[in-house]
Design an enzyme around this catalytic site. Structure first.
Site, PDB file in Angstrom:
ATOM      1  N   GLU A 116       0.823  -1.215   0.000  1.00 60.42           N
ATOM      2  CA  GLU A 116       0.000   0.000   0.000  1.00 60.42           C
ATOM      3  C   GLU A 116       0.861   1.270   0.000  1.00 60.42           C
ATOM      4  O   GLU A 116       0.356   2.352   0.328  1.00 60.42           O
ATOM      5  CB  GLU A 116      -0.970   0.015   1.195  1.00 60.42           C
ATOM      6  CG  GLU A 116      -1.878  -1.193   1.333  1.00 60.42           C
ATOM      7  CD  GLU A 116      -2.897  -1.334   0.206  1.00 60.42           C
ATOM      8  OE1 GLU A 116      -2.927  -0.479  -0.698  1.00 60.42           O
ATOM      9  OE2 GLU A 116      -3.644  -2.327   0.234  1.00 60.42           O
ATOM     10  N   HIS A 140      -3.012   2.194   8.346  1.00 59.24           N
ATOM     11  CA  HIS A 140      -4.059   1.370   7.735  1.00 59.24           C
ATOM     12  C   HIS A 140      -4.292   0.139   8.595  1.00 59.24           C
ATOM     13  O   HIS A 140      -3.343  -0.579   8.923  1.00 59.24           O
ATOM     14  CB  HIS A 140      -3.624   0.953   6.321  1.00 59.24           C
ATOM     15  CG  HIS A 140      -4.478  -0.107   5.698  1.00 59.24           C
ATOM     16  ND1 HIS A 140      -5.848   0.014   5.558  1.00 59.24           N
ATOM     17  CD2 HIS A 140      -4.163  -1.324   5.170  1.00 59.24           C
ATOM     18  CE1 HIS A 140      -6.331  -1.076   4.974  1.00 59.24           C
ATOM     19  NE2 HIS A 140      -5.337  -1.904   4.732  1.00 59.24           N
ATOM     20  N   HIS A 142      -7.224  -3.228   9.636  1.00 58.61           N
ATOM     21  CA  HIS A 142      -8.394  -4.027   9.260  1.00 58.61           C
ATOM     22  C   HIS A 142      -9.345  -4.083  10.460  1.00 58.61           C
ATOM     23  O   HIS A 142      -9.427  -5.087  11.167  1.00 58.61           O
ATOM     24  CB  HIS A 142      -7.964  -5.424   8.823  1.00 58.61           C
ATOM     25  CG  HIS A 142      -7.196  -5.441   7.541  1.00 58.61           C
ATOM     26  ND1 HIS A 142      -6.676  -6.596   6.975  1.00 58.61           N
ATOM     27  CD2 HIS A 142      -6.860  -4.441   6.688  1.00 58.61           C
ATOM     28  CE1 HIS A 142      -6.058  -6.292   5.837  1.00 58.61           C
ATOM     29  NE2 HIS A 142      -6.143  -4.992   5.641  1.00 58.61           N
ATOM     30  N   GLU A 170     -18.365  11.877  22.304  1.00 57.38           N
ATOM     31  CA  GLU A 170     -17.067  12.483  22.006  1.00 57.38           C
ATOM     32  C   GLU A 170     -16.685  12.357  20.523  1.00 57.38           C
ATOM     33  O   GLU A 170     -15.742  13.016  20.077  1.00 57.38           O
ATOM     34  CB  GLU A 170     -15.971  11.817  22.841  1.00 57.38           C
ATOM     35  CG  GLU A 170     -16.161  11.975  24.339  1.00 57.38           C
ATOM     36  CD  GLU A 170     -15.516  13.246  24.892  1.00 57.38           C
ATOM     37  OE1 GLU A 170     -14.339  13.469  24.588  1.00 57.38           O
ATOM     38  OE2 GLU A 170     -16.199  13.998  25.605  1.00 57.38           O
ATOM     39  N   HIS A 211     -12.847  -3.829   3.628  1.00 59.51           N
ATOM     40  CA  HIS A 211     -11.397  -3.978   3.767  1.00 59.51           C
ATOM     41  C   HIS A 211     -10.862  -3.382   5.077  1.00 59.51           C
ATOM     42  O   HIS A 211     -10.199  -4.074   5.842  1.00 59.51           O
ATOM     43  CB  HIS A 211     -10.713  -3.329   2.542  1.00 59.51           C
ATOM     44  CG  HIS A 211      -9.235  -3.533   2.502  1.00 59.51           C
ATOM     45  ND1 HIS A 211      -8.510  -3.692   1.342  1.00 59.51           N
ATOM     46  CD2 HIS A 211      -8.314  -3.582   3.491  1.00 59.51           C
ATOM     47  CE1 HIS A 211      -7.239  -3.847   1.623  1.00 59.51           C
ATOM     48  NE2 HIS A 211      -7.081  -3.779   2.921  1.00 59.51           N
TER      49      HIS A 211
HETATM   50  P1  13P Z   1       1.072  -5.489   3.079  1.00 54.66           P
HETATM   51  O1  13P Z   1       1.468  -6.749   3.823  1.00 54.66           O
HETATM   52  O2  13P Z   1       1.677  -5.437   1.705  1.00 54.66           O
HETATM   53  O3  13P Z   1       1.348  -4.257   3.902  1.00 54.66           O
HETATM   54  O4  13P Z   1      -0.497  -5.567   2.822  1.00 54.66           O
HETATM   55  C1  13P Z   1      -1.387  -5.706   3.880  1.00 54.66           C
HETATM   56  C2  13P Z   1      -2.677  -5.025   3.630  1.00 54.66           C
HETATM   57  O5  13P Z   1      -3.384  -4.727   4.562  1.00 54.66           O
HETATM   58  C3  13P Z   1      -3.071  -4.700   2.241  1.00 54.66           C
HETATM   59  O6  13P Z   1      -4.156  -3.819   2.203  1.00 54.66           O
HETATM   60 ZN    ZN Z   2      -5.348  -3.911   4.046  1.00 55.45          ZN
END
Ligand code: 13P
Ligand code: ZN
Length: 276
Positions: A116, A140, A142, A170, A211
């Site tokens: 990413e 980023h 999940h 809040e 995602h």
């Molecule tokens: P990477 O292991 O390449 O960082 O990818 C993980 C991920 O969350 C892709 O969206």
């Molecule tokens: Zn991801």
């Protein structure tokens, strides 16, 4: 002295571990990048090895030319960052056009920065400008509950912002600009990076349907705190929807306006619409 004694390196590692403990980083899920201050680059320069080869970023970020970043590696597990930062993360330098990067430290057993990287760097470029240089962290994750919501709520900024704001008093104080939503796209490339960075002009949070989330902030605490707040709000919404499809009471548009006044935040009227 070791590179692991340097403050930003410690902050980077701690965020990775905190995210792992939250359950947001199954396998290699998620990635983190930090735009290193010039004086911090000098603190770690003695640990750099011979520069690796220049490699294409996959997009162009001219406003980040010559900057240095600490980034997690592609395919690396967040749960391992605390055990072996030199295997799981790296420090990279961008060339004078913002088209290529090279590794100066880390990924000691091979590999490359996160897949990413285009999204991270395009977000950094947008947030650097929008925050007059203050924002340095792009994260980023999940996040389970936010992902769950992308299956049941319309994928619209105004709906996600309002529903998340309503879940905890809040919330509008922590993310007064709201959250942006990107419909499902193939991850890891330039197209999703362009769509995400477009939203980052307006928001500090972008949700990727089915995602996860991207968050931006000036430091590790604020950025992690933002991710945590949005995800906790999503958790409350998931619990609420699981108990009942309708709410008996909630925070009203006028409540939000009163809150904005007392907490000195600007809450855009576009999110305070009347529901039917
Ligand atoms: P990477 O292991 O390449 O960082 O990818 C993980 C991920 O969350 C892709 O969206
Ligand atoms: Zn991801």
């Amino acid at each position: 002295m070791s590179i692991l004694d340097v403050k930003f390196v410690q902050g980077f590692i701690r965020l990775c571990n905190d995210g792992w403990l939250q359950g947001w980083h199954e396998r290699n899920g998620g990635n983190l990048s930090y735009r290193i201050r010039p004086e911090e680059v000098e603190e770690v320069r003695e640990y750099f090895h011979e520069p690796g080869e220049w490699k294409a970023i996959g997009t162009t970020v001219p406003d980040l030319a010559g900057e240095y970043f600490m980034v997690t590696g592609s395919g690396k597990y967040f749960r391992n960052v605390i055990l072996d930062p030199e295997d799981t993360s790296c420090i990279i330098e961008l060339d004078e056009k913002g088209e290529n990067y090279r590794v100066l430290w880390g990924l000691c057993n091979g590999g490359r920065p996160t897949s990413e990287l285009p999204s991270h760097l395009m977000n950094h470029e947008v947030k650097k400008k929008a925050s007059n240089g203050a924002h340095r962290v792009i994260y980023h994750a999940h996040t389970t509950n936010v992902i769950a919501l992308t299956f049941v709520l319309p994928l619209e900024d105004r709906i996600f912002t309002r529903e998340l704001w309503e879940m905890a008093t809040e919330c509008p104080v922590v993310f007064p600009d709201g959250v942006g939503v990107v419909g499902w796209m193939v991850p890891g490339g330039r197209d999703i990076a362009v769509a995400t960075s477009e939203l980052m002009k307006k928001y500090d949070v972008a949700i990727w349907a089915h995602h996860g989330m991207f968050a931006s902030g000036p430091d590790f605490d604020t950025t992690f705190g933002l991710m945590h707040t949005v995800e906790k709000s999503a958790e409350i919404l998931v619990k609420t929807l699981s108990m009942s499809p309708t709410k008996l009471q909630t925070i009203t548009p006028q409540n939000f306006r009163d809150l904005a006044k007392d907490f000195n935040v600007n809450l855009p009227e576009e999110f305070l619409y009347e529901k039917n």
